[in-house]
Design an enzyme around this catalytic site. Structure first.
Site, PDB file in Angstrom:
ATOM      1  N   GLN A 113      11.451   9.968   9.011  1.00 52.73           N
ATOM      2  CA  GLN A 113      12.163   9.064   8.119  1.00 52.73           C
ATOM      3  C   GLN A 113      12.627   9.821   6.878  1.00 52.73           C
ATOM      4  O   GLN A 113      11.834  10.430   6.170  1.00 52.73           O
ATOM      5  CB  GLN A 113      11.297   7.879   7.680  1.00 52.73           C
ATOM      6  CG  GLN A 113      12.137   6.844   6.921  1.00 52.73           C
ATOM      7  CD  GLN A 113      11.323   5.727   6.303  1.00 52.73           C
ATOM      8  OE1 GLN A 113      10.583   5.962   5.355  1.00 52.73           O
ATOM      9  NE2 GLN A 113      11.466   4.513   6.817  1.00 52.73           N
ATOM     10  N   GLY A 168       1.760  -1.456  11.541  1.00 51.96           N
ATOM     11  CA  GLY A 168       1.555  -0.573  10.405  1.00 51.96           C
ATOM     12  C   GLY A 168       0.089  -0.337  10.104  1.00 51.96           C
ATOM     13  O   GLY A 168      -0.521   0.620  10.587  1.00 51.96           O
ATOM     14  N   ARG A 169      -0.506  -1.197   9.301  1.00 51.20           N
ATOM     15  CA  ARG A 169      -1.888  -0.989   8.856  1.00 51.20           C
ATOM     16  C   ARG A 169      -2.895  -0.827   9.992  1.00 51.20           C
ATOM     17  O   ARG A 169      -3.844  -0.054   9.852  1.00 51.20           O
ATOM     18  CB  ARG A 169      -2.302  -2.130   7.922  1.00 51.20           C
ATOM     19  CG  ARG A 169      -1.524  -2.107   6.612  1.00 51.20           C
ATOM     20  CD  ARG A 169      -1.855  -3.274   5.725  1.00 51.20           C
ATOM     21  NE  ARG A 169      -1.025  -3.258   4.524  1.00 51.20           N
ATOM     22  CZ  ARG A 169      -1.053  -4.190   3.578  1.00 51.20           C
ATOM     23  NH1 ARG A 169      -1.882  -5.209   3.703  1.00 51.20           N
ATOM     24  NH2 ARG A 169      -0.266  -4.108   2.536  1.00 51.20           N
ATOM     25  N   TYR A 187      15.361   1.315  -2.194  1.00 50.60           N
ATOM     26  CA  TYR A 187      15.606   2.727  -2.456  1.00 50.60           C
ATOM     27  C   TYR A 187      17.114   2.990  -2.486  1.00 50.60           C
ATOM     28  O   TYR A 187      17.917   2.073  -2.404  1.00 50.60           O
ATOM     29  CB  TYR A 187      14.857   3.588  -1.442  1.00 50.60           C
ATOM     30  CG  TYR A 187      13.354   3.388  -1.559  1.00 50.60           C
ATOM     31  CD1 TYR A 187      12.691   3.717  -2.745  1.00 50.60           C
ATOM     32  CD2 TYR A 187      12.613   2.829  -0.527  1.00 50.60           C
ATOM     33  CE1 TYR A 187      11.325   3.496  -2.880  1.00 50.60           C
ATOM     34  CE2 TYR A 187      11.243   2.603  -0.664  1.00 50.60           C
ATOM     35  CZ  TYR A 187      10.607   2.937  -1.835  1.00 50.60           C
ATOM     36  OH  TYR A 187       9.258   2.708  -1.988  1.00 50.60           O
TER      37      TYR A 187
END
Length: 392
Positions: free
Chosen positions: A105, A340-341, A192
Site C-alpha cells: 500500500q 483487520g484486528r 490522506y
C-alpha cells in the site's frame, strides 16, 4: 455458492488461494535508518510478521511512504530509499517462500503530519493550506519523546508540485516492483492526500487539480493510477476508498456518492484489479486510543458500483467472525473480505476460520507498541492439544 475459502484470479493476473485478505495495518515496528535519508526501515521482525500470515489469499502491507514528505507518523516504513528497498526485499522473499501473495500500500499523508518528523522541520503539504483541526499524529514532542500530537498547518502544493508528486508515486511503484511485490494498492481513503483532492468541500483550488469539477478534483488520483498501472501492468493495481469517511478531519461532502461512482467508472477503464472499500469510520480519539465504529455503506450504492466495475471489490471494517464475513460475500456485492484486528493475534486466521477454532484477542496496548516483538510476532498458531489461544 462462493465461500471464503475459494480461490480467485485477481485482475486476470494474480492467483489468490482464498477470499480472505489481510488489510494494511500500521504497527510501528520499523528500525530507524543510520542516515536521515534512509527513513524508517522494515527489519527482520517485519519479515517474520508478514511471513507468519501467509495463509491469507492476499496480504496488503502497512501504509508505506512514497517519499520523505509523506512521513506523517513516526516509525512508518517507506519505499523511497535503497535501505528501505533492501528491507522490503526480505519481506517479499519470506512471504513468497511461504506461498503468500503481497501487495504494497502506497500513501502520502498530505496535511496529516507534524513538522518534527519531516525533513528539516518543514511544514506538511496539502491540497490547500487548511489545517486538519482535531486530528493527531504520532510524532516527536518538544522534549524529543514520541507521542500523539496535533497536526501542523500545511502548505498548499503548487500545480507543478502536484504533477511532480505523480512521478513520486510512479517511482515508489517501480521500487515496489523491483523488490518483489506482486502489486500495489493506492491509499485514496481516510483523509490522506489523494482523498484530500477528491473532497469537493476541502478542495478549493482553482487550478487543473481544483475542486470546481469532478474531473479536476479526481485528476490527481487518475494520474497516479495511470502511473502505477504503467509500472505494474493491468490487474496488479488496487485502490482503497472510504466514501463518507470522516477520519483525518474530512468535511462532509455533499457530492461524495456522485464522486464515488465517477471514480469507480474511471478505475474500470484503467484496468484496476480491485477497489478496497473501507466502511465509514467514526473515530473518537487518536489512532492508538480511539474507538472506531464502522457504519456500513448502502447496498444500493454498492450495487451501482458493482455494475460499473468489472474487477474485484474488497470489504473491510469490523469483520471478526466467519458467519458475518460469509454473509457479506453471499450478497454478491463483493469478492473478498478483509479481516483487520483479528490478524494481529491470529497469524493462522484462515485455518481458525475454516476449522471453527476460537480466535485470540490482542490487548489494544500491543497494537502500536514500541516494545519490539511484544504483541507482534509472539502470537502462536492454534493448537488442538490446548485450549490456550495465545493472548498477548
Amino acid at each position: 455458492m462462493t465461500t471464503l475459502f475459494d480461490s480467485l484470479l485477481l485482475g486476470g493476473a494474480v492467483s489468490l488461494k482464498n477470499r480472505i485478505v489481510m488489510p494494511p495495518m500500521t504497527r510501528t515496528r520499523t528500525t530507524e535508518g543510520a542516515l536521515p535519508t534512509d527513513g524508517d526501515l522494515p527489519n527482520e521482525m517485519v519479515a517474520t510478521y508478514y511471513g507468519q500470515r501467509t495463509g491469507a489469499g492476499l496480504i496488503i502491507s502497512e501504509a508505506t511512504d512514497v517519499d520523505q514528505s509523506s512521513h506523517g507518523y513516526a516509525r512508518i516504513p517507506g519505499i523511497h530509499s535503497e535501505t528501505q528497498m533492501q528491507g522490503w526485499r526480505r519481506v517479499t522473499d519470506e512471504v513468497h517462500r511461504r506461498g503468500g501473495t503481497i501487495f504494497m500500500q502506497l500513501w502520502h499523508v498530505g496535511r496529516l503530519a507534524h513538522s518534527s518528523i519531516l525533513p528539516n522541520g518543514q511544514a506538511p503539504v496539502g491540497v490547500t493550506g487548511e489545517r486538519a483541526e482535531g486530528s493527531e499524529v504520532f510524532a516527536h514532542g518538544p522534549d524529543g519523546r514520541l507521542r500523539f500530537m496535533a497536526v501542523d498547518t500545511p502548505r498548499a502544493l503548487s500545480t507543478d508540485e502536484v504533477s511532480a508528486m505523480v512521478g513520486t508515486f510512479a517511482q515508489a511503484a517501480r521500487n515496489a516492483r523491483e523488490v518483489g511485490f506482486d502489486g500495489v494498492e493506492l491509499h485514496a481513503a481516510n483523509g490522506y492526500l489523494i482523498e484530500q483532492f477528491m473532497n469537493s468541500v476541502l478542495n478549493t483550488r482553482t487550478d487543473r487539480y481544483g475542486g470546481g469539477s469532478m474531473e479536476d478534483r479526481t485528476r490527481f488520483l487518475m494520474e497516479v493510477v495511470d502511473a502505477a498501472v504503467a509500472e505494474f501492468g493491468p490487474g496488479r493495481v488496487g485502490v482503497r476508498l472510504s466514501p463518507h469517511g470522516k477520519y483525518g478531519s474530512m468535511p462532509t461532502d455533499p457530492l461524495v456518492e456522485e464522486t464515488f461512482l465517477y471514480v469507480v467508472e474511471q478505475l474500470a477503464r484503467r484496468g484496476v484489479a480491485y477497489i478496497h472499500l473501507l466502511y465509514e469510520l467514526l473515530p473518537e480519539g487518536n489512532m492508538e486510543t480511539g474507538v472506531f465504529k464502522p457504519r456500513y455503506l448502502d447496498h444500493g450504492l454498492l450495487a451501482k458500483a458493482r455494475a460499473l466495475f468489472p474487477g474485484a471489490f474488497i470489504w473491510c471494517g469490523g469483520f471478526n467472525d466467519r458467519e458475518r464475513a460469509q454473509a457479506s460475500l453471499d450478497t454478491g456485492l463483493v469478492d473478498l473480505i478483509a479481516f483487520g484486528r483479528p490478524y494481529i493475534a491470529n497469524p493462522d486466521l484462515v485455518e481458525r476460520l475454516k476449522n471453527g477454532w476460537p480466535l485470540a484477542v490482542a490487548d489494544r496496548s500491543a497494537y502500536y507498541t514500541r516494545h519490539g516483538n511484544l504483541g507482534y510476532i509472539d502470537f502462536p498458531a492454534y493448537s488442538t492439544d490446548s485450549a490456550e489461544c495465545g493472548v498477548a
